[in-house]
Design an enzyme around this catalytic site. Structure first.
Site, PDB file in Angstrom:
ATOM      1  N   TYR A 179      34.001   7.445  60.148  1.00 52.63           N
ATOM      2  CA  TYR A 179      34.088   6.036  59.754  1.00 52.63           C
ATOM      3  C   TYR A 179      32.775   5.542  59.149  1.00 52.63           C
ATOM      4  O   TYR A 179      32.781   4.715  58.233  1.00 52.63           O
ATOM      5  CB  TYR A 179      34.531   5.165  60.950  1.00 52.63           C
TER       6      TYR A 179
ATOM      7  N   ARG B  68      32.973   6.399  55.616  1.00 53.41           N
ATOM      8  CA  ARG B  68      33.917   5.537  54.892  1.00 53.41           C
ATOM      9  C   ARG B  68      33.336   4.132  54.725  1.00 53.41           C
ATOM     10  O   ARG B  68      33.520   3.494  53.686  1.00 53.41           O
ATOM     11  CB  ARG B  68      35.268   5.478  55.621  1.00 53.41           C
TER      12      ARG B  68
ATOM     13  N   ASN C 196      44.819  -2.641  53.565  1.00 53.55           N
ATOM     14  CA  ASN C 196      43.498  -2.041  53.391  1.00 53.55           C
ATOM     15  C   ASN C 196      42.494  -2.648  54.372  1.00 53.55           C
ATOM     16  O   ASN C 196      42.593  -3.822  54.717  1.00 53.55           O
ATOM     17  CB  ASN C 196      43.010  -2.243  51.952  1.00 53.55           C
ATOM     18  N   VAL C 197      41.563  -1.816  54.783  1.00 55.24           N
ATOM     19  CA  VAL C 197      40.556  -2.258  55.762  1.00 55.24           C
ATOM     20  C   VAL C 197      39.219  -2.545  55.075  1.00 55.24           C
ATOM     21  O   VAL C 197      38.245  -2.886  55.730  1.00 55.24           O
ATOM     22  CB  VAL C 197      40.383  -1.202  56.881  1.00 55.24           C
TER      23      VAL C 197
ATOM     24  N   HIS D 160      45.793  -4.144  59.000  1.00 58.44           N
ATOM     25  CA  HIS D 160      45.272  -2.963  59.697  1.00 58.44           C
ATOM     26  C   HIS D 160      43.805  -3.102  60.056  1.00 58.44           C
ATOM     27  O   HIS D 160      43.133  -2.105  60.308  1.00 58.44           O
ATOM     28  CB  HIS D 160      45.519  -1.705  58.840  1.00 58.44           C
TER      29      HIS D 160
ATOM     30  N   CYS E 233      27.932   0.812  75.912  1.00 59.52           N
ATOM     31  CA  CYS E 233      27.341  -0.168  76.814  1.00 59.52           C
ATOM     32  C   CYS E 233      26.535   0.597  77.877  1.00 59.52           C
ATOM     33  O   CYS E 233      27.072   1.495  78.547  1.00 59.52           O
ATOM     34  CB  CYS E 233      28.452  -0.983  77.494  1.00 59.52           C
TER      35      CYS E 233
ATOM     36  N   GLY F 105      50.164  -0.681  44.943  1.00 57.93           N
ATOM     37  CA  GLY F 105      49.374   0.438  45.460  1.00 57.93           C
ATOM     38  C   GLY F 105      49.687   0.840  46.878  1.00 57.93           C
ATOM     39  O   GLY F 105      48.777   1.189  47.638  1.00 57.93           O
TER      40      GLY F 105
HETATM   41  N1  APR Z   1      46.935   1.561  41.226  1.00 57.17           N
HETATM   42  C1  APR Z   1      48.080   1.331  41.922  1.00 57.17           C
HETATM   43  N2  APR Z   1      48.609   2.202  42.812  1.00 57.17           N
HETATM   44  C2  APR Z   1      47.954   3.377  42.978  1.00 57.17           C
HETATM   45  C3  APR Z   1      46.767   3.697  42.296  1.00 57.17           C
HETATM   46  C4  APR Z   1      46.257   2.734  41.389  1.00 57.17           C
HETATM   47  N3  APR Z   1      45.135   2.960  40.686  1.00 57.17           N
HETATM   48  N4  APR Z   1      46.362   4.937  42.685  1.00 57.17           N
HETATM   49  C5  APR Z   1      47.263   5.361  43.593  1.00 57.17           C
HETATM   50  N5  APR Z   1      48.224   4.435  43.773  1.00 57.17           N
HETATM   51  C6  APR Z   1      49.369   4.453  44.689  1.00 57.17           C
HETATM   52  C7  APR Z   1      49.886   5.826  45.023  1.00 57.17           C
HETATM   53  O1  APR Z   1      50.846   6.248  44.078  1.00 57.17           O
HETATM   54  C8  APR Z   1      50.511   5.584  46.403  1.00 57.17           C
HETATM   55  O2  APR Z   1      51.871   5.185  46.258  1.00 57.17           O
HETATM   56  O3  APR Z   1      48.912   3.918  45.899  1.00 57.17           O
HETATM   57  C9  APR Z   1      49.715   4.422  46.963  1.00 57.17           C
HETATM   58  C10 APR Z   1      48.783   4.809  48.098  1.00 57.17           C
HETATM   59  O4  APR Z   1      49.601   5.195  49.184  1.00 57.17           O
HETATM   60  P1  APR Z   1      48.891   5.588  50.563  1.00 57.17           P
HETATM   61  O5  APR Z   1      47.737   6.487  50.267  1.00 57.17           O
HETATM   62  O6  APR Z   1      49.967   6.041  51.490  1.00 57.17           O
HETATM   63  O7  APR Z   1      48.248   4.224  51.074  1.00 57.17           O
HETATM   64  P2  APR Z   1      48.988   3.054  51.849  1.00 57.17           P
HETATM   65  O8  APR Z   1      50.388   2.888  51.338  1.00 57.17           O
HETATM   66  O9  APR Z   1      48.097   1.882  51.810  1.00 57.17           O
HETATM   67  O10 APR Z   1      49.038   3.628  53.375  1.00 57.17           O
HETATM   68  C11 APR Z   1      49.472   2.741  54.369  1.00 57.17           C
HETATM   69  O11 APR Z   1      48.740   4.301  56.055  1.00 57.17           O
HETATM   70  O12 APR Z   1      47.104   5.743  56.782  1.00 57.17           O
HETATM   71  C12 APR Z   1      47.657   4.491  56.969  1.00 57.17           C
HETATM   72  O13 APR Z   1      46.562   2.625  57.805  1.00 57.17           O
HETATM   73  C13 APR Z   1      46.627   3.448  56.681  1.00 57.17           C
HETATM   74  O14 APR Z   1      46.887   1.320  55.583  1.00 57.17           O
HETATM   75  C14 APR Z   1      47.191   2.697  55.484  1.00 57.17           C
HETATM   76  C15 APR Z   1      48.680   2.960  55.618  1.00 57.17           C
END
Ligand code: APR
Length: 244
Positions: free
Chosen positions: A65, A68, A101-102, A118, A149, A189
């Site tokens: 983390y 990240r 997103n975090v 999240h 702690c 996204g």
């Molecule tokens: N613009 C738009 N979409 C995009 C881009 C971009 N430039 N690049 C990638 N993507 C899309 C991908 O095609 C995919 O469908 O973004 C999506 C990312 O999907 P994930 O990686 O699964 O992310 P997310 O959907 O936010 O995951 C949900 O999973 O791991 C947990 O807590 C974490 O919040 C996260 C949750």
């Protein structure tokens, strides 16, 4: 359909934007499930994004983390974040961002009221509720390991929601309400793989919203959308929102 969608957005009293990791991809922050580059194709979520994983190896998880967090601090909002923030400034109260997103890029771009389902990767919080009075605050920190702690041994952990954990109190209710009342939902996204966030698109649709997906790839919730735009956040959000 961009022009038709711009007309819809122009007339929308309430707009809800549900974002996922793809929203921050063009800011240089890795997504989770993109092939090859996604974090879960390189790391094990059970080991790194769960309480069990943290308890099993606090230093490993804390270090992951920390890396990240550095990435988030170095990142800048992209044109997609900027378009959303600028719209919110032009039309206070009309656009609500609900993010999985975090990172803090929506907030830095001007969407102060972003609902973060999240949690916040930059926030520290205690692993356990402190059972002592005064509460845990005497921190010891060995570099590379999570602060603890000194009194009761409680660990500090990142303020994100790990797999299997509850969402922040009130966040889902607020997100549900925003999805229910909006006239247009932009889903940007997200793979739609993780619930309850993924359910918000269907919630908006049943509430009468016109649902638009912005994603270069198919997602698990494409069938909830009236319109699917195959493109990226930084390309399409300015095209949809700038000038409205
Ligand atoms: N613009 C738009 N979409 C995009 C881009 C971009 N430039 N690049 C990638 N993507 C899309 C991908 O095609 C995919 O469908 O973004 C999506 C990312 O999907 P994930 O990686 O699964 O992310 P997310 O959907 O936010 O995951 C949900 O999973 O791991 C947990 O807590 C974490 O919040 C996260 C949750």
């Amino acid at each position: 359909p961009i022009d038709e969608l711009r007309e819809r957005l122009r007339g929308a009293g309430s707009i809800c934007v549900l974002t996922g990791a793809g929203m921050s991809a063009e800011s240089g922050i890795a997504t989770f499930r993109d092939a090859l580059t996604g974090l879960w194709s390189r790391f094990d979520p059970a080991q790194l994004a769960s309480e069990e994983g943290f308890r099993a190896d606090p230093a490993l998880v804390w270090g992951w983390y920390a890396a990240r967090r550095d990435g988030v601090r170095r990142a800048a909002p992209n044109a997609g974040h900027v378009a959303l923030g600028a719209f919110a400034r032009r039309h206070p109260g009309r656009l609500t961002v609900v993010s999985q997103n975090v990172d803090d890029l929506h907030q830095r771009a001007g969407n102060a009221g972003t609902i973060r389902l999240h949690g916040d990767i930059l926030e520290d919080r205690w692993l356990e509720a402190c059972k002592r009075r005064p509460a845990c605050d005497t921190l010891t920190a060995t570099p590379g390991t999570p602060p603890r702690c000194a009194e009761c041994g409680n660990f500090v952990r990142p303020g994100v929601v790990w797999f299997g954990e509850m969402l922040p109190a009130g966040a889902l209710e607020a997100a549900d309400a925003a999805a229910e009342r909006c006239d247009v939902m932009l889903v940007v996204g997200t793979s739609g793989a993780v619930w309850p966030a993924a359910g918000l698109a269907g919630r908006a649709r049943r509430g009468g919203a016109h649902v638009v997906i912005v994603n270069p790839q198919p997602s698990e919730i494409d069938d909830e959308a009236h319109t699917v735009l195959r493109g990226t956040a930084a390309q399409l959000l300015p095209a949809l929102l700038d000038g409205l």
